[in-house]
Structures are given as C-alpha cells and as structure tokens.
Design an enzyme around this catalytic site. Structure first.
Site, PDB file in Angstrom:
ATOM      1  N   ASP A 110      26.884 -27.865 -93.431  1.00 21.92           N
ATOM      2  CA  ASP A 110      27.930 -27.470 -94.668  1.00 21.92           C
ATOM      3  C   ASP A 110      29.172 -28.044 -94.034  1.00 21.92           C
ATOM      4  OD1 ASP A 110      29.472 -26.228 -96.465  1.00 21.92           O
ATOM      5  OD2 ASP A 110      27.872 -24.414 -96.475  1.00 21.92           O
ATOM      6  N   ASP A 217      31.695 -28.676 -99.403  1.00 24.21           N
ATOM      7  CA  ASP A 217      32.525 -27.524 -99.540  1.00 24.21           C
ATOM      8  C   ASP A 217      33.483 -28.091-100.653  1.00 24.21           C
ATOM      9  OD1 ASP A 217      32.943 -24.666 -99.075  1.00 24.21           O
ATOM     10  OD2 ASP A 217      34.865 -25.212 -98.480  1.00 24.21           O
ATOM     11  N   GLU A 274      30.105 -29.233-103.993  1.00 20.63           N
ATOM     12  CA  GLU A 274      30.373 -28.045-104.687  1.00 20.63           C
ATOM     13  C   GLU A 274      31.401 -28.287-105.580  1.00 20.63           C
ATOM     14  OE1 GLU A 274      31.766 -23.431-103.496  1.00 20.63           O
ATOM     15  OE2 GLU A 274      32.627 -25.112-102.680  1.00 20.63           O
ATOM     16  N   HIS A 351      25.883 -17.933-101.293  1.00 15.98           N
ATOM     17  CA  HIS A 351      26.455 -16.877-100.377  1.00 15.98           C
ATOM     18  C   HIS A 351      27.728 -16.359-101.094  1.00 15.98           C
ATOM     19  CE1 HIS A 351      28.598 -20.434 -99.874  1.00 15.98           C
ATOM     20  NE2 HIS A 351      29.215 -19.874 -99.146  1.00 15.98           N
ATOM     21  N   ASP A 352      28.163 -17.033-102.266  1.00 16.36           N
ATOM     22  CA  ASP A 352      29.350 -16.543-102.947  1.00 16.36           C
ATOM     23  C   ASP A 352      29.074 -15.802-104.282  1.00 16.36           C
ATOM     24  OD1 ASP A 352      30.911 -17.927-101.112  1.00 16.36           O
ATOM     25  OD2 ASP A 352      30.758 -19.844-102.357  1.00 16.36           O
TER      26      ASP A 352
HETATM   27  O1  TEU Z   1      33.683 -21.785-102.182  1.00 12.83           O
HETATM   28  C1  TEU Z   1      34.645 -22.350-103.146  1.00 12.83           C
HETATM   29  C2  TEU Z   1      35.118 -21.948-104.167  1.00 12.83           C
HETATM   30  O2  TEU Z   1      36.193 -22.059-104.869  1.00 12.83           O
HETATM   31  C3  TEU Z   1      34.199 -20.947-105.118  1.00 12.83           C
HETATM   32  O3  TEU Z   1      33.635 -21.709-105.988  1.00 12.83           O
HETATM   33  C4  TEU Z   1      33.727 -19.683-104.297  1.00 12.83           C
HETATM   34  O4  TEU Z   1      32.445 -19.472-105.052  1.00 12.83           O
HETATM   35  C5  TEU Z   1      34.351 -18.657-103.914  1.00 12.83           C
HETATM   36  O5  TEU Z   1      33.868 -17.332-104.195  1.00 12.83           O
HETATM   37  C6  TEU Z   1      35.922 -18.789-104.095  1.00 12.83           C
HETATM   38  O6  TEU Z   1      36.209 -17.751-105.075  1.00 12.83           O
HETATM   39  C7  TEU Z   1      33.604 -22.536-101.104  1.00 12.83           C
HETATM   40  C8  TEU Z   1      32.547 -21.443-100.235  1.00 12.83           C
HETATM   41  O7  TEU Z   1      31.342 -21.594-100.583  1.00 12.83           O
HETATM   42  C9  TEU Z   1      33.107 -20.324 -99.869  1.00 12.83           C
HETATM   43  O8  TEU Z   1      32.371 -19.392 -99.221  1.00 12.83           O
HETATM   44  C10 TEU Z   1      34.460 -20.399 -99.387  1.00 12.83           C
HETATM   45  O9  TEU Z   1      34.981 -19.126 -99.074  1.00 12.83           O
HETATM   46  C11 TEU Z   1      35.359 -21.402-100.103  1.00 12.83           C
HETATM   47  O10 TEU Z   1      34.778 -22.713-100.198  1.00 12.83           O
HETATM   48  C12 TEU Z   1      36.508 -21.824 -98.877  1.00 12.83           C
HETATM   49  O11 TEU Z   1      35.927 -22.851 -97.893  1.00 12.83           O
END
Ligand code: TEU
Length: 604
Positions: A110, A217, A274, A351-352
C-alpha cells in the site's frame, strides 16, 4: 461432455496477469498474530499464505506495514523504508515476497504518498523553520483574519475526519494542509524535488526489493487547485465545507500519474489506485485507458458508498437504498469499459467500510446469513474486471454485534464523527450517527480474522490483549467452514475456480442488466468467448439470477433470457444447499443461480 477442456479469456495470451487474477486484501493488524501481543504481524501472514493459495488467491495486497505512529492505522507513514516493529522486520517482508513467489503468487504493498505522518523526518524539517529547504515539501499558508481580528484558516475546507483541513503551527506561524487527520500533513506534489524523493524512496525502494506493485492510496488528490480559495457553503451549520473540487482530480493530476507510471514501468509493476469522489465514467477512463499509460486499475466507490449519507458532514447518517439502485450502479461500473481500452475492478469490501453481508445481505438468522453471503460471492465472482476480496469476506464475516457500544469504535473517523455529533447537542443527530456507524463504520472490517472457534478465534493467544475486541459468534471461522460444501468459504473457493475456468465470460465478458426495476431479484447476462479443447473459440452466455429477499421469488424465463432453446440451457451453479434449494422455477430466500448456454463441447 466430461472431456477435458479449457476456457479462457478473449485474448488470453495478450492479457496481463492481473486481469483474471484474484486479489486479496490483508489488513495486517487483524489477520494473524504470531507473537501473542494481540496485534497481527508478518510472520503470522506468512504462516497463512498457503491458506490463501488454497482459496484461489493470486495476489496479496497488504495494507500499510511501515513505521508509523498509527494515528490512522499506518496510513500515516513516518518512515517508508522501515517496518512498524509490531509487524516485524524488513527481512519478514523479503520472506513474504519469497513465500508468495514460490507459490506463483504476487504481493503488492500500500503506497500512501498524498501525505506522510507528521513524524516523518521530511515534515519535521519542513516545520522547523520557514527557510528550511524542505519547507515547500508540504503545503504551508499564512492565516486569514476575520473582521474581529481573529486568526482563521486559509480556506473553509472540511477535512475527511471532521474539522478544518488546516492546522496552525505555532513555531513558524503558518497553517499546513491535511485532507485527513492533522497528524497526516499533505505533501506538496507541485515541487519536483519532492516528487522525485517520493518515487525513489517509496516506490523504487520496494520495487527493487521485489514487490509486484502497489495499491495507491488517494491517487487523485496529489494535484490540488493552487488558488486556495473558499469552497461554496453547503453546510450552513458548520464553518467547514466539503471542497473536493479544490483538491481532487486537480489540474496536474494526469501529469503526476504518468510520472508514476514511468517509475513503475521498468519493473512491470501493477498499479491500482484509489479514486474517490469521481463518479463519472468520462473522468475515470483517462486514468485507466491503456493508451494513456497512467494506472492499470482504479477503485471507484459508487457501489461501496451505498448507504452512506452525504460524503462529508453527513457520511454516517445512514441513507437506505433499493436493490434497483445497487443494480444500476453495478451496471454502470461494469459497462463503462465496454468498447474502450480500459479495465474495471470488482469489490464490495475493504478496510474503510462495513461488511458486505451486513450491508447488502441479511444477518437476521444464521440461515439467511449463509444464504446471502453465498449470493454476494456469486454476484462478485461473476462480474467483469479484476476481483478484489477483503480478508474475512470469504467467511461471511459480519459487522460488530449490535450490543457493542460506541466505546468499541477506535477508528479516527468514527471517533471524530461521533464527537462532532455529541458537540452538536442534537440528540437526533447523535442517535442517527450511532446507527450509521453500526452499519458503515470502518471499524467493522478491522475486527480480528476468525481462524477457529476458540475464544481467541486463532487470531492471538489471549483475547484480552487483542487490539480490537473479538466477537464470540460461532460458525464464522476457517475451521468451521473448511471442507463443508454448504459453507460460505467453500462456495467462494468454488466460485473463484469457476470464474477462472470461464474467464472469457465472467472476467472479460459484457454485462447486460435485465428487469432493472425488479426490487426482489437481480438478473444479468454475461457474454464472452470460451475456447474448447480443440482450440475452437465460441461465444458463451451465462445468466446470473439472484433473489435479494427472504421471500421466494419466481425465476425469470431462463431460455428467453439466454436466447436459446430450453433444452440448451444448463444450471451451472446454485448457492442453495440441500433442503433450502428452491423449486425449478422459483428461487428460495437469497438464492442465486447461474445458468449457461454452453453446449456439450464446453464441460462445466
Ligand atoms: O482512504 C481514502 C479516502 O478518502 C476514503 O475514500 C476512505 O474511504 C476513508 O474512509 C475516508 O473517509 C484512504 C485509506 O483507504 C484510508 O484508510 C485512510 O484513512 C485514508 O486514505 C488516508 O490515508
């Protein structure tokens, strides 16, 4: 029938490996603890690579394992070349790479380079003085003052984790930008020297060590609009406003991503970025067009965001949705690549987000849980694009039990959104936020992976030490499902095998949605090429039909849907087992089936 045959992609010999591959995301803190500290680690993961291999996984994506103060579970990196000690050592990464490669599997890491941790030495230098050579490696701006002479942030932008995107630095008397937590300052990609340091010290460093690519990311946030002006006021109750148009898909983003591509190309590394806040295919295609030489794949979030309220302030105010909405979004993000040189991804967990079976399925009884988790597997495994599974999805892991109170949520986003609701003193908002978190919070997916039925679920040896509480439900573990043909796990394994075997239809085929207004059943046709044993290429069609309710549902006219004579249709798969199997022309609760028109020259 019965003779050996193989069925492959449209132009299999010309397709890169990652298109038909199954990727599997490991959230390392919650996967497998090998040293009894309640925190998953790399030796633990290495010990389970054979499990993943047996499941049919081709490539493992590991969420961040680098040195980090863990303000955002490692998405705040303080040293890209060191491993966070509780995860292990850099030699463990070498061993993991080797373990994967020996089995013909790949490993991607990642890459978190929109921001660093505030503890990264680059930021430590940058904040040390206004004249430090690395000052411009981050985004610093002077304050504004209101009519009363009070200091205000440079813009009114709201950050992802609530509050302003700006934090005041007392020492140098300026604000720095952070789209996420204040401990995650944004790097300044406008600075060419910064970009080169990112390429060399994060990307090339790991590629030289043998990793096969990156999940990148926040890939569309590196180029911000450089005016730094206020966003329009959309939330009158807050001083901070959603402002994705200011920092997402900015003016130089494609230039930056093409540079990244040039760094990755000599290593033939795979990239999956992403891509949030970009629900328009016209905007997505330039990122994933082969000709554009930017990214191999992106994650577009329309499907996984269903149920979320307004992305910024209202994210955790749950918004119910209908099956026809889920169908339409799936169709949109299946068909957008048709007739282009682009590629899609398929996923419904990461994971989000909350667990898929708790959001799209039915967890009200063990039977419905099993039936709906298997149907979700059928749905995912029959979609076009590269399939990404998230750890535990293959077991039908669920959200945390409803009885767990708010103290079990540890994630910075959940904690901040709840604190914001509490500060509003609006009881309705507080309750709505609690409800939304119980479905959507990022914490759910972060509960420990369930290897067995012991109190410690085989994740660790002392559940009291586990960094997240371990739920006690029985039946959702590798031990209880392995070898049981009626289980969620064995169904995933079977579906991954079928997906590969008929990849011309399932991975590379076209997608045609049928009966789009039907709010109970979901039906679509996948069509593509299959190759028979004697090398003959032929068209094949599969009808995927799924009951998304607890009521029995009439089956569509299969031969009409497939456009062939009734005797030419074959039932390929049903999710239902034994007694719960539906009648010939009726689907049982949450049953899913695949019918195909493959003739006897293609064996199933
Ligand atoms: O997430 C990026 C992000 O902006 C979102 O789409 C994400 O789902 C998050 O819930 C914010 O509301 C990435 C990672 O996947 C996330 O775990 C990190 O917290 C974020 O970047 C910051 O690095």
């Amino acid at each position: 029938m019965g003779s050996l045959c193989f069925n492959d992609g449209v132009q299999d010999d010309r397709q890169p490996w990652w298109k038909a591959a199954t990727f599997y995301q490991v959230y390392p803190a919650s996967f497998k603890d090998s040293n009894d500290d309640g925190w998953g680690d790399l030796p633990g993961l290495i010990s389970k690579v054979d499990y993943l291999h047996g499941l049919g996984v081709d490539c493992i994506w590991v969420s961040p394992i680098f040195e980090s103060p863990q303000k955002d579970m490692g998405y705040d990196v303080s040293d890209y070349q060191k491993i966070y000690a509780p995860y292990g050592t850099i030699e463990d990464v070498d061993a993991l790479i080797q373990t994967c490669h020996e089995r013909g599997m790949k490993l991607i890491l990642d890459l978190v380079v929109n921001h660093t941790s505030a503890e990264h030495e680059w930021f430590q230098e940058s904040r040390s003085s206004r004249t430090n050579p690395k000052r411009d490696w981050y985004i610093w701006k002077p304050p504004r003052y209101d009519a009363g002479g009070n200091r205000q942030p440079p813009t009114n932008w709201r950050g992802y984790f609530a509050g302003s995107t700006w934090t005041w630095d007392e020492h140098t008397q300026e604000y720095y930008l952070h789209l996420y937590a204040s401990e995650q300052p944004d790097l300044n990609w406008e600075n060419a020297e910064t970009r080169e340091a990112i390429y060399e010290e994060t990307m090339r460093f790991w590629l030289r060590r043998g990793v096969d690519g990156f999940r990148i990311d926040t890939v569309n946030k590196y180029s911000k609009r450089t005016e730094y002006i206020d966003a329009a006021v959309t939330d009158k109750n807050s001083p901070y406003q959603a402002a994705p148009e200011m920092w997402c898909n900015g003016p130089r983003i494609h230039e930056f991503i093409r540079e990244i591509n040039q760094v990755l190309a000599p290593f033939s590394a795979v990239s999956v970025g992403e891509l949030s806040n970009t629900p328009d295919p016209k905007q997505v295609l330039p990122y994933v067009s082969t000709r554009a030489r930017e990214l191999d794949m992106v994650f577009e979030f329309s499907v996984i965001r269903l149920g979320n309220g307004d992305l910024f302030t209202g994210k955790y105010i749950y918004k119910p949705f209908t099956l026809s909405q889920l169908k339409a979004l799936t169709e949109k993000w299946q068909c957008f690549i048709e007739g282009t040189d682009s590629w899609a991804t398929v996923f419904c967990e990461n994971h989000d987000n909350g667990r898929a079976v708790s959001r799209f399925g039915d967890t009200s009884t063990p039977e419905l849980w099993r039936a709906s988790a298997r149907t979700i597997a059928l749905w995912q495994a029959t979609l076009t694009g590269t399939l990404f599974l998230y750890q535990g999805q293959e077991l039908g892991m669920t959200n945390m039990p409803a009885s767990w109170d708010i103290s079990h949520y540890q994630d910075v986003e959940a904690v901040n959104f709840f604190a914001e609701a509490v500060a509003s003193r609006n009881e309705q908002r507080i309750q709505a936020t609690k409800h939304g978190l119980s479905i959507l919070a990022r914490d759910h997916a972060r509960l420990p992976f369930r290897w067995n039925e012991d109190d410690n679920v085989g994740f660790t040896t002392d559940s009291a030490k586990s960094w997240m509480r371990i739920p006690r439900e029985k039946g959702i573990s590798v031990e209880s499902q392995l070898g049981d043909r009626t289980s969620v796990l064995e169904f995933y394994r079977e579906m991954l095998r079928l997906r590969k075997r008929f990849q011309g239809v399932f991975v590379f085929g076209t997608h045609t949605l049928l009966d789009r207004e039907n709010e109970s059943t979901w039906a679509y046709i996948k069509e593509g090429f299959l190759t028979t044993k004697d090398g003959h290429r032929m068209r094949g069609r599969a009808l995927v039909v799924m009951n998304f309710t607890v009521e029995r549902a009439p089956l569509v006219d299969v031969s009409a849907a497939l456009g062939c004579a009734p005797e030419s249709t074959r039932l390929m798969v049903t999710t239902a087992c034994g007694a719960v199997r539906g009648a010939k022309d009726e689907l049982s609760a949450w049953e899913g089936r695949i019918y195909c028109d493959f003739g006897p020259e293609i064996c199933i």
